[in-house]
Scaffold this motif. Structure first.
Motif, PDB file in Angstrom:
ATOM      1  N   GLY A   1       1.279  -1.434  -0.035  1.00 58.85           N
ATOM      2  CA  GLY A   1      -0.136  -0.185   0.025  1.00 58.85           C
ATOM      3  C   GLY A   1       1.074   1.008  -0.230  1.00 58.85           C
ATOM      4  N   VAL A   2       1.074   2.065  -1.168  1.00 57.93           N
ATOM      5  CA  VAL A   2       1.828   3.168  -1.087  1.00 57.93           C
ATOM      6  C   VAL A   2       0.522   4.237  -0.491  1.00 57.93           C
ATOM      7  CG1 VAL A   2       2.850   4.832  -3.414  1.00 57.93           C
ATOM      8  CG2 VAL A   2       2.840   2.278  -3.045  1.00 57.93           C
TER       9      VAL A   2
ATOM     10  N   ALA B   1      -2.327  12.791  -0.140  1.00 55.74           N
ATOM     11  CA  ALA B   1      -3.443  13.648   1.214  1.00 55.74           C
ATOM     12  C   ALA B   1      -2.885  12.950   1.799  1.00 55.74           C
ATOM     13  CB  ALA B   1      -4.577  13.117   0.046  1.00 55.74           C
ATOM     14  N   LEU B   2      -2.419  11.632   2.369  1.00 53.32           N
ATOM     15  CA  LEU B   2      -2.254  10.702   3.567  1.00 53.32           C
ATOM     16  C   LEU B   2      -1.655  11.723   4.346  1.00 53.32           C
ATOM     17  CD1 LEU B   2      -3.131   9.583   5.714  1.00 53.32           C
ATOM     18  CD2 LEU B   2      -2.255   7.658   4.236  1.00 53.32           C
ATOM     19  N   ASN B   3      -0.298  11.351   3.164  1.00 52.50           N
ATOM     20  CA  ASN B   3       1.373  12.560   3.769  1.00 52.50           C
ATOM     21  C   ASN B   3       0.734  13.603   4.105  1.00 52.50           C
ATOM     22  OD1 ASN B   3       3.816  10.664   3.379  1.00 52.50           O
ATOM     23  ND2 ASN B   3       2.055   9.743   1.860  1.00 52.50           N
TER      24      ASN B   3
ATOM     25  N   GLY C   1       2.337  16.896   6.780  1.00 58.01           N
ATOM     26  CA  GLY C   1       2.024  18.718   6.726  1.00 58.01           C
ATOM     27  C   GLY C   1       2.705  18.369   5.836  1.00 58.01           C
ATOM     28  N   ARG C   2       2.888  17.868   4.813  1.00 56.24           N
ATOM     29  CA  ARG C   2       3.411  18.088   3.985  1.00 56.24           C
ATOM     30  C   ARG C   2       3.256  16.818   2.804  1.00 56.24           C
ATOM     31  NH1 ARG C   2       8.602  15.365   2.504  1.00 56.24           N
ATOM     32  NH2 ARG C   2       8.855  14.231   4.200  1.00 56.24           N
TER      33      ARG C   2
ATOM     34  N   ILE D   1      -2.937   1.989  -3.830  1.00 52.42           N
ATOM     35  CA  ILE D   1      -3.030   3.593  -3.261  1.00 52.42           C
ATOM     36  C   ILE D   1      -3.671   3.254  -1.425  1.00 52.42           C
ATOM     37  CG2 ILE D   1      -3.871   6.010  -2.704  1.00 52.42           C
ATOM     38  CD1 ILE D   1      -0.991   5.933  -4.877  1.00 52.42           C
ATOM     39  N   GLU D   2      -2.823   3.641  -0.703  1.00 47.45           N
ATOM     40  CA  GLU D   2      -3.144   3.802   0.407  1.00 47.45           C
ATOM     41  C   GLU D   2      -3.794   5.080   0.953  1.00 47.45           C
ATOM     42  OE1 GLU D   2      -0.299   3.806   3.927  1.00 47.45           O
ATOM     43  OE2 GLU D   2      -2.157   2.809   5.425  1.00 47.45           O
ATOM     44  N   GLU D   3      -5.241   4.790   1.035  1.00 49.65           N
ATOM     45  CA  GLU D   3      -5.971   6.583   1.337  1.00 49.65           C
ATOM     46  C   GLU D   3      -6.163   6.790   2.839  1.00 49.65           C
ATOM     47  OE1 GLU D   3      -6.827   7.941  -1.204  1.00 49.65           O
ATOM     48  OE2 GLU D   3      -7.517   6.636  -2.883  1.00 49.65           O
TER      49      GLU D   3
END
Ligand code: C2G
Length: 130
Positions: free
Chosen positions: A34-35, A39-41, A46-47, A71-73
């Motif tokens: 899962g990448v 948005a999750l990052n 915070g970036r 994709i890991e949401e």
């Protein structure tokens, strides 16, 4: 068939990332990764990553040791992902030690020691200061 699942951002891909993927794959016959989404990052760090999620996903998908990517949401969807991919084991680096133990009712959760002296953050710093 033993399926191993792991998660990560894998931004500015380096040997620490490769090591954990190899170790995870060695525990089973199929490795699902899962990448984490841009948005999750933004939410957790915070970036946004240097490389966008499409490119990060493509890099991970291109590795010989990786069988499937997605994709890991959200960090909160781990149980869904474990079920969806029929994972028999969840693997993470030990910077996350204990954080995902709540999913051990679904499958064993294993934390590998991080590869020392390398991180995306330190690489970005070196590149910035050059
Ligand atoms: N890692 C490692 N050694 C390093 C750097 C990273 O073993 N020197 C491992 C981390 O422990 C993690 C994986 O590589 O298991 C991916 O690391 P990151 O890209 O930093 O992932 P992260 O942003 O922590 O996202 O749901 C969990 C998250 O999405 C994990």
């Amino acid at each position: 068939m033993t399926t191993v699942i792991t998660f990560g951002t894998f931004d500015v891909f380096h040997v620490g990332h490769l090591n954990i993927l190899h170790r995870a794959r060695a525990l089973g016959d199929r490795l699902v990764v899962g990448v984490s989404s841009d948005a999750l990052n933004q939410q957790k760090k915070g970036r946004t990553p240097i490389y966008g999620q499409r490119d990060r996903l493509a890099i991970i998908a291109g590795l010989k040791c990786v069988d499937e990517v997605f994709i890991e949401e959200s960090l909160d969807l781990k149980a869904d992902y474990i079920r969806r991919f029929n994972a028999d084991m969840l693997v993470m680096g030990d910077d996350w030690a204990g954080r995902f133990d709540s999913f051990s009712f679904l499958c064993p959760v294993i934390y590998f020691p991080r590869t020392p002296s390398i991180s995306t953050t330190s690489l970005i710093e070196v590149i910035r200061n050059d």
